[in-house]
Design a protein around this motif. Structure first.
Motif, PDB file in Angstrom:
ATOM      1  N   SER A  67       0.856  -1.174   0.000  1.00  0.00           N
ATOM      2  CA  SER A  67       0.000   0.000   0.000  1.00  0.00           C
ATOM      3  C   SER A  67       0.896   1.228   0.000  1.00  0.00           C
ATOM      4  O   SER A  67       2.054   1.170   0.415  1.00  0.00           O
ATOM      5  CB  SER A  67      -0.890  -0.011   1.241  1.00  0.00           C
ATOM      6  OG  SER A  67      -1.692   1.136   1.275  1.00  0.00           O
ATOM      7  N   ASN A  68       0.361   2.346  -0.458  1.00  0.00           N
ATOM      8  CA  ASN A  68       1.123   3.594  -0.420  1.00  0.00           C
ATOM      9  C   ASN A  68       1.234   4.076   1.018  1.00  0.00           C
ATOM     10  O   ASN A  68       0.286   3.962   1.795  1.00  0.00           O
ATOM     11  CB  ASN A  68       0.431   4.673  -1.261  1.00  0.00           C
ATOM     12  CG  ASN A  68       0.490   4.346  -2.735  1.00  0.00           C
ATOM     13  OD1 ASN A  68       1.448   3.743  -3.203  1.00  0.00           O
ATOM     14  ND2 ASN A  68      -0.546   4.724  -3.457  1.00  0.00           N
ATOM     15  N   PRO A  69       2.408   4.605   1.399  1.00  0.00           N
ATOM     16  CA  PRO A  69       2.551   5.133   2.762  1.00  0.00           C
ATOM     17  C   PRO A  69       1.679   6.371   2.940  1.00  0.00           C
ATOM     18  O   PRO A  69       1.255   6.999   1.960  1.00  0.00           O
ATOM     19  CB  PRO A  69       4.036   5.476   2.860  1.00  0.00           C
ATOM     20  CG  PRO A  69       4.526   5.565   1.468  1.00  0.00           C
ATOM     21  CD  PRO A  69       3.616   4.738   0.611  1.00  0.00           C
ATOM     22  N   PRO A  70       1.415   6.748   4.183  1.00  0.00           N
ATOM     23  CA  PRO A  70       0.609   7.946   4.422  1.00  0.00           C
ATOM     24  C   PRO A  70       1.326   9.192   3.886  1.00  0.00           C
ATOM     25  O   PRO A  70       2.554   9.244   3.855  1.00  0.00           O
ATOM     26  CB  PRO A  70       0.469   8.004   5.944  1.00  0.00           C
ATOM     27  CG  PRO A  70       1.364   6.960   6.503  1.00  0.00           C
ATOM     28  CD  PRO A  70       1.836   6.084   5.399  1.00  0.00           C
ATOM     29  N   THR A  71       0.570  10.188   3.488  1.00  0.00           N
ATOM     30  CA  THR A  71       1.155  11.400   2.900  1.00  0.00           C
ATOM     31  C   THR A  71       2.003  12.179   3.899  1.00  0.00           C
ATOM     32  O   THR A  71       2.955  12.843   3.506  1.00  0.00           O
ATOM     33  CB  THR A  71       0.058  12.328   2.351  1.00  0.00           C
ATOM     34  OG1 THR A  71      -0.888  12.593   3.384  1.00  0.00           O
ATOM     35  CG2 THR A  71      -0.644  11.691   1.166  1.00  0.00           C
ATOM     36  N   TYR A  78       4.119   0.873   7.076  1.00  0.00           N
ATOM     37  CA  TYR A  78       3.316   0.559   8.252  1.00  0.00           C
ATOM     38  C   TYR A  78       2.747  -0.844   8.150  1.00  0.00           C
ATOM     39  O   TYR A  78       2.672  -1.424   7.064  1.00  0.00           O
ATOM     40  CB  TYR A  78       2.190   1.588   8.453  1.00  0.00           C
ATOM     41  CG  TYR A  78       1.226   1.670   7.296  1.00  0.00           C
ATOM     42  CD1 TYR A  78       0.045   0.949   7.312  1.00  0.00           C
ATOM     43  CD2 TYR A  78       1.494   2.470   6.200  1.00  0.00           C
ATOM     44  CE1 TYR A  78      -0.842   1.023   6.249  1.00  0.00           C
ATOM     45  CE2 TYR A  78       0.614   2.557   5.136  1.00  0.00           C
ATOM     46  CZ  TYR A  78      -0.555   1.827   5.169  1.00  0.00           C
ATOM     47  OH  TYR A  78      -1.424   1.901   4.123  1.00  0.00           O
ATOM     48  N   ILE A  79       2.392  -1.380   9.287  1.00  0.00           N
ATOM     49  CA  ILE A  79       1.781  -2.708   9.375  1.00  0.00           C
ATOM     50  C   ILE A  79       0.493  -2.562  10.165  1.00  0.00           C
ATOM     51  O   ILE A  79       0.473  -1.929  11.215  1.00  0.00           O
ATOM     52  CB  ILE A  79       2.725  -3.699  10.077  1.00  0.00           C
ATOM     53  CG1 ILE A  79       4.007  -3.880   9.259  1.00  0.00           C
ATOM     54  CG2 ILE A  79       2.034  -5.035  10.301  1.00  0.00           C
ATOM     55  CD1 ILE A  79       5.054  -4.723   9.943  1.00  0.00           C
ATOM     56  N   VAL A  80      -0.578  -3.158   9.641  1.00  0.00           N
ATOM     57  CA  VAL A  80      -1.864  -3.129  10.324  1.00  0.00           C
ATOM     58  C   VAL A  80      -2.271  -4.571  10.623  1.00  0.00           C
ATOM     59  O   VAL A  80      -2.729  -5.282   9.737  1.00  0.00           O
ATOM     60  CB  VAL A  80      -2.954  -2.450   9.465  1.00  0.00           C
ATOM     61  CG1 VAL A  80      -4.281  -2.448  10.201  1.00  0.00           C
ATOM     62  CG2 VAL A  80      -2.536  -1.052   9.073  1.00  0.00           C
ATOM     63  N   PRO A  81      -2.068  -5.028  11.859  1.00  0.00           N
ATOM     64  CA  PRO A  81      -2.464  -6.400  12.191  1.00  0.00           C
ATOM     65  C   PRO A  81      -3.966  -6.483  12.457  1.00  0.00           C
ATOM     66  O   PRO A  81      -4.561  -5.554  13.002  1.00  0.00           O
ATOM     67  CB  PRO A  81      -1.675  -6.702  13.465  1.00  0.00           C
ATOM     68  CG  PRO A  81      -1.437  -5.368  14.081  1.00  0.00           C
ATOM     69  CD  PRO A  81      -1.377  -4.370  12.953  1.00  0.00           C
ATOM     70  N   ASN A  82      -4.564  -7.576  12.038  1.00  0.00           N
ATOM     71  CA  ASN A  82      -5.969  -7.846  12.317  1.00  0.00           C
ATOM     72  C   ASN A  82      -6.086  -9.266  12.861  1.00  0.00           C
ATOM     73  O   ASN A  82      -5.666 -10.213  12.202  1.00  0.00           O
ATOM     74  CB  ASN A  82      -6.830  -7.728  11.054  1.00  0.00           C
ATOM     75  CG  ASN A  82      -6.956  -6.307  10.595  1.00  0.00           C
ATOM     76  OD1 ASN A  82      -7.418  -5.456  11.343  1.00  0.00           O
ATOM     77  ND2 ASN A  82      -6.536  -6.037   9.385  1.00  0.00           N
ATOM     78  N   VAL A  83      -6.632  -9.406  14.035  1.00  0.00           N
ATOM     79  CA  VAL A  83      -6.834 -10.711  14.647  1.00  0.00           C
ATOM     80  C   VAL A  83      -8.286 -11.101  14.450  1.00  0.00           C
ATOM     81  O   VAL A  83      -9.193 -10.307  14.708  1.00  0.00           O
ATOM     82  CB  VAL A  83      -6.483 -10.675  16.152  1.00  0.00           C
ATOM     83  CG1 VAL A  83      -6.846 -11.987  16.825  1.00  0.00           C
ATOM     84  CG2 VAL A  83      -5.006 -10.359  16.331  1.00  0.00           C
ATOM     85  N   ASP A  84      -8.492 -12.315  13.972  1.00  0.00           N
ATOM     86  CA  ASP A  84      -9.841 -12.838  13.742  1.00  0.00           C
ATOM     87  C   ASP A  84     -10.033 -14.049  14.637  1.00  0.00           C
ATOM     88  O   ASP A  84      -9.335 -15.050  14.486  1.00  0.00           O
ATOM     89  CB  ASP A  84      -9.999 -13.229  12.274  1.00  0.00           C
ATOM     90  CG  ASP A  84     -11.425 -13.589  11.912  1.00  0.00           C
ATOM     91  OD1 ASP A  84     -12.342 -13.303  12.704  1.00  0.00           O
ATOM     92  OD2 ASP A  84     -11.625 -14.166  10.826  1.00  0.00           O
ATOM     93  N   LEU A  85     -10.916 -13.946  15.616  1.00  0.00           N
ATOM     94  CA  LEU A  85     -11.209 -15.044  16.530  1.00  0.00           C
ATOM     95  C   LEU A  85     -12.599 -15.568  16.194  1.00  0.00           C
ATOM     96  O   LEU A  85     -13.599 -14.932  16.505  1.00  0.00           O
ATOM     97  CB  LEU A  85     -11.137 -14.567  17.984  1.00  0.00           C
ATOM     98  CG  LEU A  85      -9.783 -14.003  18.418  1.00  0.00           C
ATOM     99  CD1 LEU A  85      -9.883 -13.368  19.799  1.00  0.00           C
ATOM    100  CD2 LEU A  85      -8.721 -15.082  18.397  1.00  0.00           C
ATOM    101  N   THR A  86     -12.655 -16.707  15.543  1.00  0.00           N
ATOM    102  CA  THR A  86     -13.925 -17.283  15.085  1.00  0.00           C
ATOM    103  C   THR A  86     -14.425 -18.328  16.080  1.00  0.00           C
ATOM    104  O   THR A  86     -13.682 -18.760  16.967  1.00  0.00           O
ATOM    105  CB  THR A  86     -13.731 -17.951  13.711  1.00  0.00           C
ATOM    106  OG1 THR A  86     -12.878 -19.093  13.877  1.00  0.00           O
ATOM    107  CG2 THR A  86     -13.133 -16.981  12.709  1.00  0.00           C
ATOM    108  N   PRO A  87     -15.672 -18.786  15.923  1.00  0.00           N
ATOM    109  CA  PRO A  87     -16.179 -19.853  16.791  1.00  0.00           C
ATOM    110  C   PRO A  87     -15.354 -21.140  16.698  1.00  0.00           C
ATOM    111  O   PRO A  87     -15.392 -21.960  17.608  1.00  0.00           O
ATOM    112  CB  PRO A  87     -17.602 -20.089  16.269  1.00  0.00           C
ATOM    113  CG  PRO A  87     -17.986 -18.808  15.632  1.00  0.00           C
ATOM    114  CD  PRO A  87     -16.721 -18.253  15.049  1.00  0.00           C
TER     115      PRO A  87
END
Length: 170
Positions: A67-71, A78-87
């Motif tokens: 992705s393009n860095p912020p202006t 940058y790194i954007v972690p997303n945790v997905d906790l499913t059933p």
């Protein structure tokens, strides 16, 4: 009888073992469960691992995209972690948008990544420190503390969620 006591009085059941510096499964308080790691277990992911701690199994898949860095910081990625906790993880989790626990875990991972060069070490005090708690032990804890160190043993970050008191703060 022990199973009934554990169900009716779980805190007293565990206190009995804490006084003997052991756990119901026979481990010392500072003893980890047997751990195995299988890296690259999901072939469709950019990175993955299957980790077993005793009878607990965790699988993690990582997908990455450019992705393009912020202006305001054109030379900083940058790194954007997303945790997905499913059933599938546990009956505590539901299908839908990330719950509070997943959001807190995502933020914690983001903080670890952001503060990876942290070298501020201070002593933390507690009556009992139990490493690698089971789900049941964790549900009875009065406080949680996560410490992340690198392969050289240097402190990266410390996380203490909730309202449990520690005598010293970082």
């Amino acid at each position: 009888m022990a199973a009934g006591y554990k169900t009716v009085e779980p805190l007293e059941y565990y206190r009995k073992f804490l006084k003997q510096n052991c756990r119901p499964d026979g481990r010392d308080l500072s003893e980890f469960r047997t751990t195995t790691i299988n890296v690259g277990s999901i072939t469709t992911a950019d990175g993955s691992a299957l980790v077993k701690l005793g009878n607990c199994t965790v699988i993690c898949g990582i997908k990455a995209e450019f992705s393009n860095p912020p202006t305001d910081a054109p030379n900083k990625g940058y790194i954007v972690p997303n945790v997905d906790l499913t059933p599938l993880c546990s009956s505590r989790f539901r299908i839908g948008p990330p719950g509070e626990e997943a959001q807190v875990a995502s933020q914690f991972i983001a903080d670890v990544i952001e503060n990876i060069n942290c070298h501020n070490k201070k002593m933390l005090c507690d009556t009992y420190i139990v490493v690698d708690p089971t789900d049941e032990e964790e549900s009875l804890a009065t406080g949680l503390l996560t410490i992340v160190i690198d392969e050289d043993g240097k402190l990266c970050t410390i996380r203490k969620p909730g309202n449990a008191h520690t005598s010293q703060l970082l």
